[in-house]
Design a protein around this motif. Structure first.
Motif, PDB file in Angstrom:
ATOM      1  N   ILE A  32       0.836  -1.208   0.000  1.00 17.94           N
ATOM      2  CA  ILE A  32       0.000   0.000   0.000  1.00 17.94           C
ATOM      3  C   ILE A  32       0.869   1.256   0.000  1.00 17.94           C
ATOM      4  N   LEU A  33       1.895   1.263   0.853  1.00 18.50           N
ATOM      5  CA  LEU A  33       2.775   2.431   0.956  1.00 18.50           C
ATOM      6  C   LEU A  33       3.504   2.693  -0.360  1.00 18.50           C
ATOM      7  N   ILE A  34       4.020   1.636  -0.984  1.00 14.96           N
ATOM      8  CA  ILE A  34       4.726   1.802  -2.259  1.00 14.96           C
ATOM      9  C   ILE A  34       3.775   2.328  -3.334  1.00 14.96           C
ATOM     10  N   SER A  35       2.558   1.803  -3.366  1.00 12.13           N
ATOM     11  CA  SER A  35       1.579   2.238  -4.366  1.00 12.13           C
ATOM     12  C   SER A  35       1.204   3.709  -4.182  1.00 12.13           C
ATOM     13  N   ILE A  36       0.963   4.113  -2.929  1.00 12.03           N
ATOM     14  CA  ILE A  36       0.595   5.509  -2.663  1.00 12.03           C
ATOM     15  C   ILE A  36       1.736   6.443  -3.044  1.00 12.03           C
ATOM     16  N   CYS A  37       2.955   6.094  -2.647  1.00 10.45           N
ATOM     17  CA  CYS A  37       4.116   6.930  -3.004  1.00 10.45           C
ATOM     18  C   CYS A  37       4.298   6.999  -4.521  1.00 10.45           C
ATOM     19  N   TYR A  88       2.548  -4.447  -6.799  1.00  7.79           N
ATOM     20  CA  TYR A  88       1.784  -5.658  -7.126  1.00  7.79           C
ATOM     21  C   TYR A  88       2.437  -6.912  -6.560  1.00  7.79           C
ATOM     22  N   GLY A  89       3.725  -6.841  -6.266  1.00  6.74           N
ATOM     23  CA  GLY A  89       4.403  -7.999  -5.699  1.00  6.74           C
ATOM     24  C   GLY A  89       4.157  -8.185  -4.217  1.00  6.74           C
ATOM     25  N   PHE A  90       3.545  -7.189  -3.550  1.00  3.19           N
ATOM     26  CA  PHE A  90       3.350  -7.263  -2.099  1.00  3.19           C
ATOM     27  C   PHE A  90       1.883  -7.271  -1.684  1.00  3.19           C
ATOM     28  N   ALA A  91       1.002  -6.678  -2.483  1.00  3.34           N
ATOM     29  CA  ALA A  91      -0.400  -6.539  -2.089  1.00  3.34           C
ATOM     30  C   ALA A  91      -1.304  -7.060  -3.203  1.00  3.34           C
ATOM     31  N   PRO A  92      -2.567  -7.348  -2.898  1.00  5.81           N
ATOM     32  CA  PRO A  92      -3.489  -7.863  -3.913  1.00  5.81           C
ATOM     33  C   PRO A  92      -3.702  -6.862  -5.050  1.00  5.81           C
ATOM     34  N   SER A 210       6.033  -9.198 -11.330  1.00  9.07           N
ATOM     35  CA  SER A 210       6.514  -8.521 -10.128  1.00  9.07           C
ATOM     36  C   SER A 210       6.670  -9.500  -8.972  1.00  9.07           C
ATOM     37  N   GLY A 211       5.690 -10.393  -8.807  1.00  8.78           N
ATOM     38  CA  GLY A 211       5.763 -11.367  -7.719  1.00  8.78           C
ATOM     39  C   GLY A 211       6.921 -12.337  -7.876  1.00  8.78           C
ATOM     40  N   MET A 212       7.170 -12.795  -9.108  1.00 10.19           N
ATOM     41  CA  MET A 212       8.286 -13.725  -9.325  1.00 10.19           C
ATOM     42  C   MET A 212       9.632 -13.034  -9.155  1.00 10.19           C
ATOM     43  N   ILE A 213       9.726 -11.765  -9.549  1.00  8.81           N
ATOM     44  CA  ILE A 213      10.967 -11.023  -9.315  1.00  8.81           C
ATOM     45  C   ILE A 213      11.194 -10.829  -7.820  1.00  8.81           C
ATOM     46  N   THR A 214      10.120 -10.521  -7.080  1.00  5.74           N
ATOM     47  CA  THR A 214      10.226 -10.349  -5.630  1.00  5.74           C
ATOM     48  C   THR A 214      10.693 -11.634  -4.961  1.00  5.74           C
ATOM     49  N   GLU A 215      10.126 -12.763  -5.375  1.00  8.69           N
ATOM     50  CA  GLU A 215      10.544 -14.048  -4.815  1.00  8.69           C
ATOM     51  C   GLU A 215      12.006 -14.346  -5.145  1.00  8.69           C
ATOM     52  N   SER A 216      12.425 -13.965  -6.355  1.00  5.56           N
ATOM     53  CA  SER A 216      13.819 -14.203  -6.746  1.00  5.56           C
ATOM     54  C   SER A 216      14.774 -13.370  -5.912  1.00  5.56           C
ATOM     55  N   ILE A 217      14.390 -12.118  -5.637  1.00  2.81           N
ATOM     56  CA  ILE A 217      15.235 -11.254  -4.812  1.00  2.81           C
ATOM     57  C   ILE A 217      15.337 -11.789  -3.389  1.00  2.81           C
ATOM     58  N   GLN A 218      14.246 -12.391  -2.916  1.00  2.50           N
ATOM     59  CA  GLN A 218      14.235 -12.928  -1.554  1.00  2.50           C
ATOM     60  C   GLN A 218      14.932 -14.280  -1.442  1.00  2.50           C
ATOM     61  N   GLY A 219      15.453 -14.806  -2.554  1.00  2.00           N
ATOM     62  CA  GLY A 219      16.269 -16.019  -2.473  1.00  2.00           C
ATOM     63  C   GLY A 219      15.751 -17.216  -3.225  1.00  2.00           C
ATOM     64  N   GLN A 220      14.470 -17.189  -3.692  1.00  2.00           N
ATOM     65  CA  GLN A 220      13.909 -18.310  -4.430  1.00  2.00           C
ATOM     66  C   GLN A 220      13.832 -17.935  -5.909  1.00  2.00           C
ATOM     67  N   LEU A 221      14.822 -18.360  -6.674  1.00  5.82           N
ATOM     68  CA  LEU A 221      14.945 -17.956  -8.070  1.00  5.82           C
ATOM     69  C   LEU A 221      13.764 -18.478  -8.892  1.00  5.82           C
TER      70      LEU A 221
END
Length: 362
Positions: A32-37, A88-92, A210-221
């Motif tokens: 939400i914060l990222i989207s608003i900003c 989109y990678g963090f919220a619905p 966005s979700g798959m990139i987020t997961e890759s950054i967090q360690g799950q390629l």
């Protein structure tokens, strides 16, 4: 995330359940914060670009793209859109899309404060409704977002309800495109429905990428799976055609019509896409659903009220002749010859011949 929560619940570990819920809420609030900003940055960028256009028009010396201020606005636009993409990678998706009304609200405030534009009563009422709707959206939207992995996207992609939804979308798109291209039906609803149908695929693919990139950054390629590149192609193609039809709508209709209708259609298509593809409303209480829809309705009404009194850009009538185009004249008034006189059109013909001669000489 629901699958992870159910796993912990089945093991009956309260500490792990609390840890999972806390992580989910943190991701939700971060999205939400990222989207608003991001939307606020987009508002700043649009007003900066508008200021650059006005300043260059007053100076009349160099094109707008030579202005550093204009490029600053373009850069902010890119950062804002990147923020929306990351959200989109963090919220619905059904929550991120309606938060686009923040951009409209912020744009009105910025234009009044910095560009000294007039504020109307409808702007205040519309802003209040939009802010109230945004509060309801954030409060009653689904508070959990599934971890988007390649295997999960593949599973959703071949599910029967999405394939049925995709078939209906393709049929509707072909019918609307036939009416628009072959039957020359240039109604604004037809054009904006074409944009909305493409936007539905854009939202699905953007959240997947966005979700798959987020997961890759967090360690799950996740970038090694073909579905990532399929979704990337869908995202680029749908965005490109969406921008094409949206630009055509902006040429044919006024921005005060296009902006609110596009917001309503885009938001509705994004919510439906989130429900059908990502099953975001699964397990949500009826009260939450009704209040979420009420928040969408209030946001829609607020955007319509705000856009209603925005300045309209009138297309110049072909029967009007600018006096400053006549050699020896410096006036900027416009004159329209009487259509019933025998000399109607002769002045325009002479001017066209004169301007053509000047072009050939130069």
């Amino acid at each position: 995330m629901p699958a992870v929560s159910s796993f912990f619940q089945s093991n009956g570990d309260p500490a792990l359940i609390r840890l999972t819920d806390c992580f989910s809420i943190q991701n939700y609030l971060l999205g939400i914060l990222i989207s608003i900003c991001g939307n606020v940055l987009i508002s700043f960028s649009l007003n900066i670009q508008k200021y650059a256009h006005v300043r260059q028009a007053q100076r009349g010396s160099k094109p707008y793209y030579t202005s550093g201020v204009w490029w600053c606005g373009v850069t902010l636009m890119g950062v804002g859109e990147l923020g929306n993409f990351a959200a989109y990678g963090f919220a619905p998706a059904s929550l991120i899309a309606p938060l686009g009304c923040v951009s409209v609200i912020a744009s009105v405030v910025i234009s009044v404060v910095f560009l000294k534009e007039t504020v109307y009563t409808s702007d205040i009422v519309g802003g209040t409704l939009a802010i109230t709707g945004t509060y309801l959206l954030v409060t009653f939207a689904p508070h959990t977002s599934t971890h988007i992995t390649a295997h999960l996207v593949q599973y959703y992609f071949i599910s029967w309800h999405f394939l049925l939804y995709l078939l209906i979308e393709i049929i509707l798109f072909c019918i609307l495109l036939y009416l628009y291209k072959r039957r020359n039906v240039k109604h604004i609803v037809v054009v904006m429905l074409l944009v909305a149908l493409l936007a539905s695929l854009t939202v699905i693919s953007v959240k997947a990428v966005s979700g798959m990139i987020t997961e890759s950054i967090q360690g799950q390629l996740q970038l090694i799976y073909p579905i990532f590149y399929v979704m990337l192609v869908v995202m680029v193609a749908s965005c490109g055609f969406q921008i094409k039809f949206l630009n055509q709508a902006m040429k044919m209709f006024d921005a005060t019509e296009v902006v609110p209708i596009n917001f309503v259609f885009f938001t509705a298509s994004a919510i439906v896409a989130g429900i059908v593809f990502y099953q975001e409303f699964e397990g949500l209480a009826l009260l939450n659903i009704l209040m979420f829809l009420l928040g969408c309705l209030l946001s829609f009404l607020g955007i319509f009220l705000i856009a209603r009194n925005r300045p309209k850009i009138k297309q110049q009538d072909g029967n009007f002749i600018e006096m400053n185009r006549i050699p020896g004249r410096t006036r900027t008034d416009k004159v329209q010859p009487e259509a019933k006189t025998p000399t109607y059109g002769s002045l325009a013909a002479k001017l066209m011949c004169s301007s053509a001669g000047q072009t050939d000489e130069s």
